[in-house]
Design a protein around this motif. Structure first.
Motif, PDB file in Angstrom:
ATOM      1  N   MET A   1       6.161 -11.442  -6.015  1.00 20.49           N
ATOM      2  CA  MET A   1       5.253 -10.715  -5.594  1.00 20.49           C
ATOM      3  C   MET A   1       5.449  -9.985  -3.970  1.00 20.49           C
ATOM      4  O   MET A   1       4.846  -9.762  -3.461  1.00 20.49           O
ATOM      5  CB  MET A   1       4.103 -11.856  -5.167  1.00 20.49           C
ATOM      6  CG  MET A   1       2.782 -11.235  -5.418  1.00 20.49           C
ATOM      7  SD  MET A   1       2.207  -9.605  -5.447  1.00 20.49           S
ATOM      8  CE  MET A   1       3.151  -8.854  -6.316  1.00 20.49           C
ATOM      9  N   LYS A   2       6.957  -9.907  -4.022  1.00 17.54           N
ATOM     10  CA  LYS A   2       7.259  -9.276  -2.753  1.00 17.54           C
ATOM     11  C   LYS A   2       6.728  -7.906  -2.780  1.00 17.54           C
ATOM     12  O   LYS A   2       6.795  -7.238  -1.587  1.00 17.54           O
ATOM     13  CB  LYS A   2       8.934  -9.356  -2.816  1.00 17.54           C
ATOM     14  CG  LYS A   2       9.374 -10.740  -2.406  1.00 17.54           C
ATOM     15  CD  LYS A   2      10.914 -10.531  -2.040  1.00 17.54           C
ATOM     16  CE  LYS A   2      11.616 -11.837  -2.002  1.00 17.54           C
ATOM     17  NZ  LYS A   2      11.806 -12.093  -3.686  1.00 17.54           N
ATOM     18  N   LEU A   3       6.810  -7.423  -3.821  1.00 17.61           N
ATOM     19  CA  LEU A   3       6.329  -5.846  -3.786  1.00 17.61           C
ATOM     20  C   LEU A   3       5.206  -5.454  -2.910  1.00 17.61           C
ATOM     21  O   LEU A   3       5.220  -4.581  -2.215  1.00 17.61           O
ATOM     22  CB  LEU A   3       5.817  -5.757  -5.273  1.00 17.61           C
ATOM     23  CG  LEU A   3       6.979  -4.865  -6.268  1.00 17.61           C
ATOM     24  CD1 LEU A   3       6.561  -4.727  -7.465  1.00 17.61           C
ATOM     25  CD2 LEU A   3       7.499  -3.825  -5.502  1.00 17.61           C
ATOM     26  N   LEU A   4       4.067  -6.317  -2.881  1.00 18.48           N
ATOM     27  CA  LEU A   4       3.065  -6.146  -2.379  1.00 18.48           C
ATOM     28  C   LEU A   4       3.246  -6.454  -0.633  1.00 18.48           C
ATOM     29  O   LEU A   4       2.218  -6.427   0.157  1.00 18.48           O
ATOM     30  CB  LEU A   4       1.829  -6.494  -2.850  1.00 18.48           C
ATOM     31  CG  LEU A   4       1.427  -5.794  -4.022  1.00 18.48           C
ATOM     32  CD1 LEU A   4       0.155  -6.318  -4.590  1.00 18.48           C
ATOM     33  CD2 LEU A   4       1.356  -4.208  -3.695  1.00 18.48           C
ATOM     34  N   GLY A  43       0.706  13.103  -5.563  1.00 15.04           N
ATOM     35  CA  GLY A  43      -0.251  12.178  -5.078  1.00 15.04           C
ATOM     36  C   GLY A  43      -1.369  11.964  -6.014  1.00 15.04           C
ATOM     37  O   GLY A  43      -1.832  10.718  -6.379  1.00 15.04           O
ATOM     38  N   LEU A  44      -1.910  13.186  -6.719  1.00 17.83           N
ATOM     39  CA  LEU A  44      -2.870  12.866  -7.617  1.00 17.83           C
ATOM     40  C   LEU A  44      -2.366  11.925  -8.853  1.00 17.83           C
ATOM     41  O   LEU A  44      -3.238  11.184  -9.478  1.00 17.83           O
ATOM     42  CB  LEU A  44      -3.335  14.337  -8.095  1.00 17.83           C
ATOM     43  CG  LEU A  44      -3.924  15.303  -7.201  1.00 17.83           C
ATOM     44  CD1 LEU A  44      -4.227  16.572  -7.569  1.00 17.83           C
ATOM     45  CD2 LEU A  44      -5.028  14.502  -6.404  1.00 17.83           C
ATOM     46  N   ALA A  45      -0.905  12.466  -9.117  1.00 12.82           N
ATOM     47  CA  ALA A  45      -0.656  11.616 -10.285  1.00 12.82           C
ATOM     48  C   ALA A  45      -0.610   9.999 -10.223  1.00 12.82           C
ATOM     49  O   ALA A  45      -0.810   9.183 -11.019  1.00 12.82           O
ATOM     50  CB  ALA A  45       0.780  12.058 -10.732  1.00 12.82           C
ATOM     51  N   PHE A  46      -0.322   9.700  -8.730  1.00 17.57           N
ATOM     52  CA  PHE A  46      -0.309   8.410  -8.315  1.00 17.57           C
ATOM     53  C   PHE A  46      -1.795   7.737  -8.481  1.00 17.57           C
ATOM     54  O   PHE A  46      -1.853   6.581  -9.048  1.00 17.57           O
ATOM     55  CB  PHE A  46       0.369   8.273  -6.881  1.00 17.57           C
ATOM     56  CG  PHE A  46       0.179   6.831  -6.399  1.00 17.57           C
ATOM     57  CD1 PHE A  46       0.883   5.718  -6.822  1.00 17.57           C
ATOM     58  CD2 PHE A  46      -0.770   6.548  -5.273  1.00 17.57           C
ATOM     59  CE1 PHE A  46       0.557   4.517  -6.255  1.00 17.57           C
ATOM     60  CE2 PHE A  46      -0.941   5.447  -4.797  1.00 17.57           C
ATOM     61  CZ  PHE A  46      -0.208   4.402  -5.191  1.00 17.57           C
ATOM     62  N   ILE A 203       3.698   0.492 -11.032  1.00 23.66           N
ATOM     63  CA  ILE A 203       2.981   1.794 -10.177  1.00 23.66           C
ATOM     64  C   ILE A 203       3.101   1.776  -8.695  1.00 23.66           C
ATOM     65  O   ILE A 203       3.272   2.656  -7.949  1.00 23.66           O
ATOM     66  CB  ILE A 203       1.478   1.972 -10.743  1.00 23.66           C
ATOM     67  CG1 ILE A 203       1.145   2.209 -12.101  1.00 23.66           C
ATOM     68  CG2 ILE A 203       0.950   2.954 -10.062  1.00 23.66           C
ATOM     69  CD1 ILE A 203      -0.098   1.868 -12.808  1.00 23.66           C
ATOM     70  N   MET A 204       2.989   0.367  -8.159  1.00 26.22           N
ATOM     71  CA  MET A 204       2.923   0.330  -6.752  1.00 26.22           C
ATOM     72  C   MET A 204       4.481   0.856  -6.095  1.00 26.22           C
ATOM     73  O   MET A 204       4.551   1.123  -5.015  1.00 26.22           O
ATOM     74  CB  MET A 204       2.792  -1.007  -6.134  1.00 26.22           C
ATOM     75  CG  MET A 204       1.114  -1.407  -6.347  1.00 26.22           C
ATOM     76  SD  MET A 204       0.385  -0.052  -5.372  1.00 26.22           S
ATOM     77  CE  MET A 204       0.750  -0.597  -3.703  1.00 26.22           C
ATOM     78  N   GLY A 267      -2.381  -9.740   5.223  1.00 29.42           N
ATOM     79  CA  GLY A 267      -2.610  -9.751   3.726  1.00 29.42           C
ATOM     80  C   GLY A 267      -3.061  -8.689   3.174  1.00 29.42           C
ATOM     81  O   GLY A 267      -2.607  -8.236   1.809  1.00 29.42           O
ATOM     82  N   ILE A 268      -4.076  -8.031   3.796  1.00 30.71           N
ATOM     83  CA  ILE A 268      -4.900  -6.949   3.309  1.00 30.71           C
ATOM     84  C   ILE A 268      -4.178  -5.564   3.422  1.00 30.71           C
ATOM     85  O   ILE A 268      -4.981  -4.580   2.921  1.00 30.71           O
ATOM     86  CB  ILE A 268      -6.268  -7.178   3.434  1.00 30.71           C
ATOM     87  CG1 ILE A 268      -7.405  -6.292   2.443  1.00 30.71           C
ATOM     88  CG2 ILE A 268      -6.839  -6.819   4.877  1.00 30.71           C
ATOM     89  CD1 ILE A 268      -7.233  -6.720   1.161  1.00 30.71           C
ATOM     90  N   ARG A 269      -3.514  -5.499   4.211  1.00 34.47           N
ATOM     91  CA  ARG A 269      -3.054  -4.300   4.726  1.00 34.47           C
ATOM     92  C   ARG A 269      -2.348  -3.150   3.590  1.00 34.47           C
ATOM     93  O   ARG A 269      -2.828  -2.100   3.848  1.00 34.47           O
ATOM     94  CB  ARG A 269      -1.632  -4.464   5.663  1.00 34.47           C
ATOM     95  CG  ARG A 269      -2.118  -4.743   6.995  1.00 34.47           C
ATOM     96  CD  ARG A 269      -1.022  -4.533   7.991  1.00 34.47           C
ATOM     97  NE  ARG A 269       0.319  -5.332   7.833  1.00 34.47           N
ATOM     98  CZ  ARG A 269       1.344  -5.540   8.559  1.00 34.47           C
ATOM     99  NH1 ARG A 269       0.730  -5.518  10.047  1.00 34.47           N
ATOM    100  NH2 ARG A 269       2.348  -6.201   8.179  1.00 34.47           N
ATOM    101  N   PRO A 270      -1.777  -3.695   2.610  1.00 33.11           N
ATOM    102  CA  PRO A 270      -1.253  -2.634   1.399  1.00 33.11           C
ATOM    103  C   PRO A 270      -2.390  -1.839   0.956  1.00 33.11           C
ATOM    104  O   PRO A 270      -2.512  -0.884   0.637  1.00 33.11           O
ATOM    105  CB  PRO A 270      -0.775  -3.561   0.569  1.00 33.11           C
ATOM    106  CG  PRO A 270      -0.058  -4.690   1.146  1.00 33.11           C
ATOM    107  CD  PRO A 270      -1.040  -4.890   2.242  1.00 33.11           C
ATOM    108  N   ALA A 271      -3.706  -2.870   0.742  1.00 37.48           N
ATOM    109  CA  ALA A 271      -4.587  -2.271   0.107  1.00 37.48           C
ATOM    110  C   ALA A 271      -5.456  -1.277   0.923  1.00 37.48           C
ATOM    111  O   ALA A 271      -5.848  -0.205   0.598  1.00 37.48           O
ATOM    112  CB  ALA A 271      -5.578  -3.378  -0.417  1.00 37.48           C
TER     113      ALA A 271
END
Ligand code: ASP
Length: 416
Positions: A1-4, A43-46, A203-204, A267-271
């Motif tokens: 879970m390092k990704l996020l 960006g739209l693709a993402f 995707i992230m 914890g919520i920063r990536p979102a």
């Protein structure tokens, strides 16, 4: 879970800052068209990629979550707490917005000339789409609409409340039939859930590029002159949003949960970053769920219920924005709002924000309902269109943060 976790967060932040810089350069050196044609699509693709996983993720995780909830009463309790939290925080958000707008009076100083200029600058974008927003169904219609007559159509049309309803019913009934019959179904959806989560991770890894592309297009498009006129209004909205997050969510986490406020915000920063660049809480949902479960320790059962519901109906940032905007527009038109009218704003903004989809610019469309309820001219929406995108980005961050704070609070209250 390092990704996020931090590593990705830093990369996304770098993408965001680089995007701002690139957008400013594009605006100054005159290659904005290049940005719109070739950078923005990345960006739209993402956004399309993360939106792609929303429905299967919500269905599979909600189904798996509820099927393990063998106590239906517990489920009712979680539902009631979630709804109560969403409602209370939304009302507080509007009150903060109204308080600030009445105290700071951002619309009071605008001259007739500036008003005409602003309306003309975005005239063609105004009014038309808002007429449809006013033909809103009644509360009974809204409630009846939660039940899908055809679940497949609900999936095809992406009707989130109907999907949530169907997933809950399926999950609950899976818990009520013999386990040798339900086990294969649950196993299957657990597998689907894992696949989708894997997809989110992949995707992230593209997030820094997606965020770069989205932000550079926004900045390149930004008319600074319009911003200047609207700076006071924008600052009041942003100040309200910051206060709401800093006071209401911090206090809620501090008082009603066992989590440290710092841990929550970290914890919520990536979102938050994804919400900021996509201006969509629905598109951010997979990331919000991931952050809630992995970084904030919210059990899947609760995250998979509270967060999709929140992304659909809980829009504190939008409600606050609608409160400030209504008062602002009224002030520009020289209207003095009575206490009764302000109360009407609170009530209609709660409903309007619940009816707002978690998609970009949805909140400015439902703003028409609030304006109409107290007779503020709908053309006034044209006044604020110049800064709409940037405020949309900010309020989406608050919407997502509110959803996550609810998940943490409900999870803590259940873990006693
Ligand atoms: N863009 C917001 C969201 O997705 C909704 C709005 O327009 O206020 O959360």
């Amino acid at each position: 879970m390092k990704l996020l976790k931090l590593q990705l967060y830093t990369k996304v932040l770098i993408g965001l800052l680089a995007g701002v810089l690139f957008g400013v350069l594009a605006g100054q050196l005159g290659f904005s068209d290049f940005v719109f044609s070739y950078i923005k699509p990345i960006g739209l693709a993402f956004i399309k990629l993360i939106s792609m996983v929303v429905i299967p993720l919500v269905f599979a995780s909600l189904l798996v979550g509820t099927s393990s909830l063998n106590d239906i009463r517990k489920f009712g309790r979680i539902g009631a707490k979630t709804m109560a939290y969403y409602l209370c925080t939304t009302v507080i958000a509007i009150c903060i917005g109204l308080l600030l707008a009445n105290m700071l009076r951002p619309g009071a100083g605008l001259s007739e000339q500036t008003r005409t200029k602003l309306i003309q600058s975005r005239g063609e974008e105004s009014v038309a789409p808002f007429d449809t927003a006013l033909k809103k169904p009644t509360i009974t219609d809204i409630l009846l609409n939660i039940i899908p007559t055809n679940p497949i159509r609900a999936f095809v049309e992406g009707r989130m409340l109907q999907i949530i309803f169907f997933a809950l019913m399926t999950g609950i009934c899976l818990g009520l039939i013999p386990s040798e019959r339900s086990r294969p179904v649950i196993d299957f959806f657990e597998g689907v859930n894992d696949v989708i989560i894997k997809m989110v991770h992949i995707i992230m890894t593209l997030a820094p590029y997606g965020v770069f592309a989205l932000i550079s297009a926004v900045v390149a498009d930004f008319g600074l002159d319009v911003l200047f006129v609207l700076i006071k209004y924008s600052l009041v909205v942003i100040a309200g949003l910051v206060l709401h997050v800093a006071i209401v969510y911090s206090l809620a986490i501090k008082i009603f949960s066992k989590q440290k406020v710092r841990t929550f915000f970290r914890g919520i920063r990536p979102a938050q970053l994804i919400a900021f660049s996509s201006a969509s809480s629905s598109a951010t949902l997979p990331v919000t769920m991931e952050c809630a479960e992995k970084n904030l320790g919210v059990p899947g059962q609760i995250a998979s219920f509270a967060l999709p519901l929140g992304a659909t109906i809980n829009m504190d940032g939008t409600a606050l924005y609608q409160g400030v905007s209504t008062v602002f527009i009224a002030q520009v038109y020289g209207m003095n709002l009575t206490g009764m009218e302000q109360l009407t704003i609170v009530l209609t903004a709660v409903l309007a924000s619940i009816g707002t989809a978690g998609t970009p610019a949805a909140g400015v469309i439902t703003l028409a309902i609030v304006l109409k309820s107290i007779g503020v001219p709908l053309e006034g929406i044209a006044l604020i269109m110049g800064v709409e995108r940037i405020l949309d980005m900010c309020r989406s961050v608050v919407n997502v943060t509110g959803d996550a704070s609810c998940a943490v609070v409900v999870a803590s209250s259940e873990s006693k």
